[in-house]
Design a protein around this motif. Structure first.
Motif, PDB file in Angstrom:
ATOM      1  N   VAL A 148       0.862  -1.178   0.000  1.00  0.00           N
ATOM      2  CA  VAL A 148       0.000   0.000   0.000  1.00  0.00           C
ATOM      3  C   VAL A 148       0.899   1.228   0.000  1.00  0.00           C
ATOM      4  O   VAL A 148       1.872   1.290   0.752  1.00  0.00           O
ATOM      5  N   LEU A 149       0.577   2.203  -0.836  1.00  0.00           N
ATOM      6  CA  LEU A 149       1.331   3.453  -0.925  1.00  0.00           C
ATOM      7  C   LEU A 149       0.451   4.587  -0.421  1.00  0.00           C
ATOM      8  O   LEU A 149      -0.725   4.674  -0.771  1.00  0.00           O
ATOM      9  N   ASP A 150       1.030   5.448   0.395  1.00  0.00           N
ATOM     10  CA  ASP A 150       0.303   6.585   0.937  1.00  0.00           C
ATOM     11  C   ASP A 150       1.114   7.833   0.645  1.00  0.00           C
ATOM     12  O   ASP A 150       2.213   7.994   1.166  1.00  0.00           O
ATOM     13  N   TYR A 151       0.622   8.676  -0.246  1.00  0.00           N
ATOM     14  CA  TYR A 151       1.301   9.904  -0.642  1.00  0.00           C
ATOM     15  C   TYR A 151       0.682  11.086   0.102  1.00  0.00           C
ATOM     16  O   TYR A 151      -0.336  10.942   0.772  1.00  0.00           O
ATOM     17  N   ASP A 152       1.240  12.283  -0.110  1.00  0.00           N
ATOM     18  CA  ASP A 152       0.673  13.486   0.482  1.00  0.00           C
ATOM     19  C   ASP A 152      -0.784  13.656   0.073  1.00  0.00           C
ATOM     20  O   ASP A 152      -1.633  13.967   0.887  1.00  0.00           O
ATOM     21  N   CYS A 153      -1.068  13.490  -1.205  1.00  0.00           N
ATOM     22  CA  CYS A 153      -2.403  13.782  -1.710  1.00  0.00           C
ATOM     23  C   CYS A 153      -2.866  12.709  -2.698  1.00  0.00           C
ATOM     24  O   CYS A 153      -3.444  13.002  -3.740  1.00  0.00           O
TER      25      CYS A 153
ATOM     26  N   GLY B  52       6.870  10.524  -9.138  1.00  0.00           N
ATOM     27  CA  GLY B  52       8.202  10.399  -8.535  1.00  0.00           C
ATOM     28  C   GLY B  52       9.285  10.904  -9.447  1.00  0.00           C
ATOM     29  O   GLY B  52       9.027  11.625 -10.409  1.00  0.00           O
ATOM     30  N   PRO B  53      10.508  10.541  -9.133  1.00  0.00           N
ATOM     31  CA  PRO B  53      10.904   9.428  -8.265  1.00  0.00           C
ATOM     32  C   PRO B  53      10.835   9.808  -6.780  1.00  0.00           C
ATOM     33  O   PRO B  53      10.970  10.964  -6.408  1.00  0.00           O
ATOM     34  N   PHE B  54      10.620   8.775  -5.956  1.00  0.00           N
ATOM     35  CA  PHE B  54      10.579   8.900  -4.513  1.00  0.00           C
ATOM     36  C   PHE B  54      11.723   8.075  -3.933  1.00  0.00           C
ATOM     37  O   PHE B  54      12.101   7.051  -4.491  1.00  0.00           O
ATOM     38  N   THR B  55      12.253   8.513  -2.794  1.00  0.00           N
ATOM     39  CA  THR B  55      13.250   7.740  -2.063  1.00  0.00           C
ATOM     40  C   THR B  55      12.646   7.345  -0.726  1.00  0.00           C
ATOM     41  O   THR B  55      12.188   8.212   0.029  1.00  0.00           O
ATOM     42  N   LEU B  56      12.620   6.061  -0.460  1.00  0.00           N
ATOM     43  CA  LEU B  56      12.081   5.542   0.788  1.00  0.00           C
ATOM     44  C   LEU B  56      13.235   4.960   1.594  1.00  0.00           C
ATOM     45  O   LEU B  56      14.142   4.348   1.023  1.00  0.00           O
ATOM     46  N   VAL B  57      13.199   5.134   2.917  1.00  0.00           N
ATOM     47  CA  VAL B  57      14.250   4.631   3.792  1.00  0.00           C
ATOM     48  C   VAL B  57      13.606   3.704   4.814  1.00  0.00           C
ATOM     49  O   VAL B  57      12.710   4.129   5.562  1.00  0.00           O
ATOM     50  N   ARG B  58      14.061   2.476   4.839  1.00  0.00           N
ATOM     51  CA  ARG B  58      13.498   1.486   5.762  1.00  0.00           C
ATOM     52  C   ARG B  58      13.658   1.958   7.209  1.00  0.00           C
ATOM     53  O   ARG B  58      14.736   2.363   7.622  1.00  0.00           O
ATOM     54  N   GLY B  59      12.566   1.932   7.947  1.00  0.00           N
ATOM     55  CA  GLY B  59      12.580   2.305   9.346  1.00  0.00           C
ATOM     56  C   GLY B  59      12.462   3.793   9.618  1.00  0.00           C
ATOM     57  O   GLY B  59      12.332   4.209  10.768  1.00  0.00           O
TER      58      GLY B  59
ATOM     59  N   THR C 127      14.339   3.368  -4.231  1.00  0.00           N
ATOM     60  CA  THR C 127      13.832   4.400  -5.119  1.00  0.00           C
ATOM     61  C   THR C 127      12.607   3.829  -5.811  1.00  0.00           C
ATOM     62  O   THR C 127      12.563   2.640  -6.127  1.00  0.00           O
ATOM     63  N   LEU C 128      11.616   4.654  -6.021  1.00  0.00           N
ATOM     64  CA  LEU C 128      10.349   4.204  -6.591  1.00  0.00           C
ATOM     65  C   LEU C 128       9.830   5.268  -7.545  1.00  0.00           C
ATOM     66  O   LEU C 128       9.825   6.454  -7.233  1.00  0.00           O
ATOM     67  N   GLN C 129       9.408   4.820  -8.725  1.00  0.00           N
ATOM     68  CA  GLN C 129       8.801   5.698  -9.712  1.00  0.00           C
ATOM     69  C   GLN C 129       7.645   4.939 -10.335  1.00  0.00           C
ATOM     70  O   GLN C 129       7.703   3.717 -10.499  1.00  0.00           O
ATOM     71  N   GLY C 130       6.580   5.646 -10.652  1.00  0.00           N
ATOM     72  CA  GLY C 130       5.425   5.016 -11.274  1.00  0.00           C
ATOM     73  C   GLY C 130       5.070   5.700 -12.573  1.00  0.00           C
ATOM     74  O   GLY C 130       5.365   6.880 -12.775  1.00  0.00           O
ATOM     75  N   GLU C 131       4.449   4.947 -13.453  1.00  0.00           N
ATOM     76  CA  GLU C 131       3.903   5.536 -14.679  1.00  0.00           C
ATOM     77  C   GLU C 131       2.481   5.036 -14.821  1.00  0.00           C
ATOM     78  O   GLU C 131       2.235   3.840 -14.982  1.00  0.00           O
ATOM     79  N   MET C 132       1.545   5.983 -14.754  1.00  0.00           N
ATOM     80  CA  MET C 132       0.138   5.643 -14.856  1.00  0.00           C
ATOM     81  C   MET C 132      -0.234   5.355 -16.308  1.00  0.00           C
ATOM     82  O   MET C 132       0.465   5.770 -17.230  1.00  0.00           O
TER      83      MET C 132
ATOM     84  N   ARG D  83       8.454   1.076 -10.959  1.00  0.00           N
ATOM     85  CA  ARG D  83       9.827   0.615 -11.185  1.00  0.00           C
ATOM     86  C   ARG D  83      10.702   1.226 -10.106  1.00  0.00           C
ATOM     87  O   ARG D  83      10.392   2.290  -9.571  1.00  0.00           O
ATOM     88  N   GLY D  84      11.809   0.576  -9.826  1.00  0.00           N
ATOM     89  CA  GLY D  84      12.716   1.152  -8.844  1.00  0.00           C
ATOM     90  C   GLY D  84      13.868   0.228  -8.555  1.00  0.00           C
ATOM     91  O   GLY D  84      14.138  -0.715  -9.302  1.00  0.00           O
ATOM     92  N   ALA D  85      14.529   0.509  -7.437  1.00  0.00           N
ATOM     93  CA  ALA D  85      15.687  -0.287  -7.027  1.00  0.00           C
ATOM     94  C   ALA D  85      15.813  -0.243  -5.509  1.00  0.00           C
ATOM     95  O   ALA D  85      15.470   0.760  -4.873  1.00  0.00           O
ATOM     96  N   VAL D  86      16.296  -1.334  -4.969  1.00  0.00           N
ATOM     97  CA  VAL D  86      16.588  -1.431  -3.544  1.00  0.00           C
ATOM     98  C   VAL D  86      18.093  -1.487  -3.397  1.00  0.00           C
ATOM     99  O   VAL D  86      18.761  -2.309  -4.033  1.00  0.00           O
ATOM    100  N   ARG D  87      18.618  -0.593  -2.569  1.00  0.00           N
ATOM    101  CA  ARG D  87      20.056  -0.535  -2.284  1.00  0.00           C
ATOM    102  C   ARG D  87      20.215  -0.393  -0.778  1.00  0.00           C
ATOM    103  O   ARG D  87      19.976   0.690  -0.228  1.00  0.00           O
ATOM    104  N   GLY D  88      20.550  -1.467  -0.090  1.00  0.00           N
ATOM    105  CA  GLY D  88      20.666  -1.420   1.363  1.00  0.00           C
ATOM    106  C   GLY D  88      19.322  -1.105   1.989  1.00  0.00           C
ATOM    107  O   GLY D  88      18.340  -1.797   1.760  1.00  0.00           O
TER     108      GLY D  88
END
Length: 94
Positions: free
Chosen positions: A7-12, A78-85, A66-71, A57-62
């Motif tokens: 599940v993805l939750d964005y600002d809006c 995006g792209p968005f950067t997510l950090v675990r924790g 990074t996450l990007q979507g195309e509707m 699409r994206g990549a996991v590094r440690g």
């Protein structure tokens, strides 16, 4: 994320990843899901917002992803950067 998707939750907006996210050996991934744009102001009872098929699409590094979507209508998210924790910072649209 779970074994079944995410599940993805964005600002809006909101979205889903409709299946397992399986990174390749190099950390890159592709997944399908949906994206539902939000609107400012309160939601009306019974309101149904449009939802679009989306290719993520994206990549996991440690601990970073990074996450990007195309509707389906060609809009890129995006792209968005997510950090675990990390604590998310979400500014709801008004």
């Amino acid at each position: 994320l779970s074994e079944a998707g995410g599940v993805l939750d964005y600002d809006c907006a909101a979205g889903t990843i409709d299946g397992p996210l399986l990174p390749r050996a190099d950390g890159t991934f592709e997944a399908r899901g949906r994206h539902t744009p939000g609107t400012g102001g309160p939601e009306r009872m019974g309101e149904v917002r449009p939802s679009f098929q989306t290719r993520y699409r994206g990549a996991v590094r440690g601990t970073r992803m990074t996450l990007q979507g195309e509707m389906e209508n060609g809009v890129v998210l995006g792209p968005f950067t997510l950090v675990r924790g990390a604590e998310p910072i979400i500014m709801r649209c008004l």
